[in-house]
Write a protein that holds these residues in place. Structure first.
Motif, PDB file in Angstrom:
ATOM      1  N   ILE A  59     -15.735  10.047   1.429  1.00  0.00           N
ATOM      2  CA  ILE A  59     -14.713   9.920   0.390  1.00  0.00           C
ATOM      3  C   ILE A  59     -14.542   8.443   0.062  1.00  0.00           C
ATOM      4  CG2 ILE A  59     -13.494  12.048   1.030  1.00  0.00           C
ATOM      5  CD1 ILE A  59     -11.278  10.354   2.224  1.00  0.00           C
ATOM      6  N   SER A  60     -14.232   8.152  -1.174  1.00  0.00           N
ATOM      7  CA  SER A  60     -14.135   6.761  -1.600  1.00  0.00           C
ATOM      8  C   SER A  60     -12.868   6.097  -1.079  1.00  0.00           C
ATOM      9  CB  SER A  60     -14.138   6.687  -3.132  1.00  0.00           C
ATOM     10  OG  SER A  60     -12.880   7.095  -3.649  1.00  0.00           O
ATOM     11  N   GLY A  61     -12.857   4.791  -1.158  1.00  0.00           N
ATOM     12  CA  GLY A  61     -11.659   4.048  -0.782  1.00  0.00           C
ATOM     13  C   GLY A  61     -10.462   4.440  -1.635  1.00  0.00           C
ATOM     14  N   PHE A  62     -10.689   4.680  -2.933  1.00  0.00           N
ATOM     15  CA  PHE A  62      -9.595   5.104  -3.804  1.00  0.00           C
ATOM     16  C   PHE A  62      -9.033   6.462  -3.359  1.00  0.00           C
ATOM     17  CE2 PHE A  62     -11.339   2.248  -7.297  1.00  0.00           C
ATOM     18  CZ  PHE A  62     -10.272   1.359  -7.241  1.00  0.00           C
ATOM     19  N   GLU A  63      -9.928   7.408  -3.022  1.00  0.00           N
ATOM     20  CA  GLU A  63      -9.475   8.713  -2.526  1.00  0.00           C
ATOM     21  C   GLU A  63      -8.710   8.564  -1.212  1.00  0.00           C
ATOM     22  OE1 GLU A  63     -12.329  12.221  -3.030  1.00  0.00           O
ATOM     23  OE2 GLU A  63     -13.629  10.446  -3.175  1.00  0.00           O
ATOM     24  N   LEU A  64      -9.198   7.685  -0.349  1.00  0.00           N
ATOM     25  CA  LEU A  64      -8.529   7.445   0.922  1.00  0.00           C
ATOM     26  C   LEU A  64      -7.107   6.925   0.700  1.00  0.00           C
ATOM     27  CD1 LEU A  64      -8.723   7.362   4.030  1.00  0.00           C
ATOM     28  CD2 LEU A  64      -9.601   5.023   3.796  1.00  0.00           C
ATOM     29  N   ILE A  65      -6.954   6.011  -0.241  1.00  0.00           N
ATOM     30  CA  ILE A  65      -5.624   5.480  -0.551  1.00  0.00           C
ATOM     31  C   ILE A  65      -4.722   6.604  -1.062  1.00  0.00           C
ATOM     32  CG2 ILE A  65      -4.316   3.921  -2.066  1.00  0.00           C
ATOM     33  CD1 ILE A  65      -6.897   2.097  -1.984  1.00  0.00           C
ATOM     34  N   ASP A  66      -5.241   7.464  -1.931  1.00  0.00           N
ATOM     35  CA  ASP A  66      -4.446   8.589  -2.439  1.00  0.00           C
ATOM     36  C   ASP A  66      -3.990   9.492  -1.295  1.00  0.00           C
ATOM     37  OD1 ASP A  66      -4.701   7.730  -5.068  1.00  0.00           O
ATOM     38  OD2 ASP A  66      -6.369   9.101  -5.525  1.00  0.00           O
ATOM     39  N   VAL A  80      -5.088  -3.382   1.489  1.00  0.00           N
ATOM     40  CA  VAL A  80      -5.941  -4.431   0.940  1.00  0.00           C
ATOM     41  C   VAL A  80      -7.310  -3.784   0.746  1.00  0.00           C
ATOM     42  CG1 VAL A  80      -7.040  -6.669   1.379  1.00  0.00           C
ATOM     43  CG2 VAL A  80      -4.671  -6.268   2.118  1.00  0.00           C
ATOM     44  N   VAL A  81      -7.916  -3.984  -0.422  1.00  0.00           N
ATOM     45  CA  VAL A  81      -9.243  -3.429  -0.653  1.00  0.00           C
ATOM     46  C   VAL A  81     -10.258  -4.550  -0.821  1.00  0.00           C
ATOM     47  CG1 VAL A  81      -8.406  -1.279  -1.668  1.00  0.00           C
ATOM     48  CG2 VAL A  81      -8.954  -3.189  -3.159  1.00  0.00           C
ATOM     49  N   MET A  82     -11.504  -4.204  -0.506  1.00  0.00           N
ATOM     50  CA  MET A  82     -12.610  -5.133  -0.705  1.00  0.00           C
ATOM     51  C   MET A  82     -13.751  -4.350  -1.338  1.00  0.00           C
ATOM     52  SD  MET A  82     -13.673  -5.673   3.270  1.00  0.00           S
ATOM     53  CE  MET A  82     -13.607  -4.281   4.387  1.00  0.00           C
ATOM     54  N   SER A  83     -14.487  -5.024  -2.196  1.00  0.00           N
ATOM     55  CA  SER A  83     -15.601  -4.345  -2.834  1.00  0.00           C
ATOM     56  C   SER A  83     -16.601  -5.343  -3.395  1.00  0.00           C
ATOM     57  CB  SER A  83     -15.116  -3.436  -3.966  1.00  0.00           C
ATOM     58  OG  SER A  83     -16.205  -2.707  -4.498  1.00  0.00           O
ATOM     59  N   GLY A  84     -17.856  -4.976  -3.285  1.00  0.00           N
ATOM     60  CA  GLY A  84     -18.922  -5.754  -3.895  1.00  0.00           C
ATOM     61  C   GLY A  84     -19.433  -5.079  -5.153  1.00  0.00           C
ATOM     62  N   LYS A  98      -2.365   1.863  -7.675  1.00  0.00           N
ATOM     63  CA  LYS A  98      -2.218   2.613  -6.419  1.00  0.00           C
ATOM     64  C   LYS A  98      -1.400   1.834  -5.388  1.00  0.00           C
ATOM     65  CE  LYS A  98      -6.445   5.274  -7.027  1.00  0.00           C
ATOM     66  NZ  LYS A  98      -5.810   6.561  -7.236  1.00  0.00           N
ATOM     67  N   GLY A  99      -0.851   0.697  -5.801  1.00  0.00           N
ATOM     68  CA  GLY A  99      -0.003  -0.078  -4.900  1.00  0.00           C
ATOM     69  C   GLY A  99      -0.754  -1.000  -3.956  1.00  0.00           C
ATOM     70  N   VAL A 100      -2.017  -1.283  -4.269  1.00  0.00           N
ATOM     71  CA  VAL A 100      -2.806  -2.176  -3.426  1.00  0.00           C
ATOM     72  C   VAL A 100      -2.235  -3.585  -3.520  1.00  0.00           C
ATOM     73  CG1 VAL A 100      -5.095  -3.234  -3.198  1.00  0.00           C
ATOM     74  CG2 VAL A 100      -4.878  -0.764  -3.546  1.00  0.00           C
ATOM     75  N   ARG A 101      -2.063  -4.230  -2.358  1.00  0.00           N
ATOM     76  CA  ARG A 101      -1.470  -5.568  -2.305  1.00  0.00           C
ATOM     77  C   ARG A 101      -2.433  -6.682  -2.659  1.00  0.00           C
ATOM     78  NH1 ARG A 101       3.039  -5.619   1.467  1.00  0.00           N
ATOM     79  NH2 ARG A 101       4.173  -3.708   0.984  1.00  0.00           N
ATOM     80  N   ALA A 102      -3.723  -6.493  -2.299  1.00  0.00           N
ATOM     81  CA  ALA A 102      -4.723  -7.540  -2.580  1.00  0.00           C
ATOM     82  C   ALA A 102      -6.080  -6.888  -2.783  1.00  0.00           C
ATOM     83  CB  ALA A 102      -4.785  -8.545  -1.431  1.00  0.00           C
ATOM     84  N   PHE A 103      -6.883  -7.510  -3.632  1.00  0.00           N
ATOM     85  CA  PHE A 103      -8.236  -7.056  -3.933  1.00  0.00           C
ATOM     86  C   PHE A 103      -9.166  -8.215  -3.622  1.00  0.00           C
ATOM     87  CE2 PHE A 103     -11.936  -5.665  -6.055  1.00  0.00           C
ATOM     88  CZ  PHE A 103     -11.785  -4.332  -6.421  1.00  0.00           C
ATOM     89  N   VAL A 104     -10.064  -8.024  -2.669  1.00  0.00           N
ATOM     90  CA  VAL A 104     -10.969  -9.089  -2.236  1.00  0.00           C
ATOM     91  C   VAL A 104     -12.394  -8.723  -2.655  1.00  0.00           C
ATOM     92  CG1 VAL A 104     -11.842 -10.365  -0.254  1.00  0.00           C
ATOM     93  CG2 VAL A 104      -9.456  -9.579  -0.270  1.00  0.00           C
TER      94      VAL A 104
END
Length: 121
Positions: A59-66, A80-84, A98-104
């Motif tokens: 499952i994706s990080g977005f689904e996990l956050i949901d 906090v999410v990270m992605s390449g 989705k309420g993410v505090r930081a995007f790295v």
């Protein structure tokens, strides 16, 4: 009391790097390799902060956050999410919604990632 972080990352090299950096910053770190295992860990115990990649097996990080947000108390866990891969303006807006505090963005500087996680926790 020591803050806990759940790190969800499928790349073992990045996983080790992030674990060591966060432990060096005084956090207790749990690590999972995919969304399913992370979900099981979240069901056992909510961390003080979730750090997740967005592109994950199962499952994706977005689904996990949901799924986290739907759990009792999960709406209060800083993320906090990270992605390449998913680092466009659209993806960053989706994360913010989705309420993410930081995007790295990957590749990242370790000290910047640690600062983002500590600030969120």
């Amino acid at each position: 009391m020591v803050k806990t972080a759940l790190v969800v990352e499928d790349d073992s090299g990045i996983q080790s790097l992030v674990r060591e950096a966060l432990e060096g910053a005084g956090l207790q770190v749990m690590v999972e390799k995919d969304g399913d295992w992370a979900l099981k860990a979240l069901e056992r115990r909510l961390p003080d902060v979730l750090l997740t990649d967005l592109l994950l097996p199962t499952i994706s990080g977005f689904e996990l956050i949901d799924k986290l947000r739907a759990m009792p108390g999960g709406e209060n866990v800083p993320v906090v999410v990270m992605s390449g891969i998913y680092k466009s303006t659209r993806h960053k807006k989706q994360a913010t919604d989705k309420g993410v505090r930081a995007f790295v963005d990957k590749p990242f500087k370790v000290d910047e990632l640690v600062a983002a996680v500590k600030e969120a926790a």
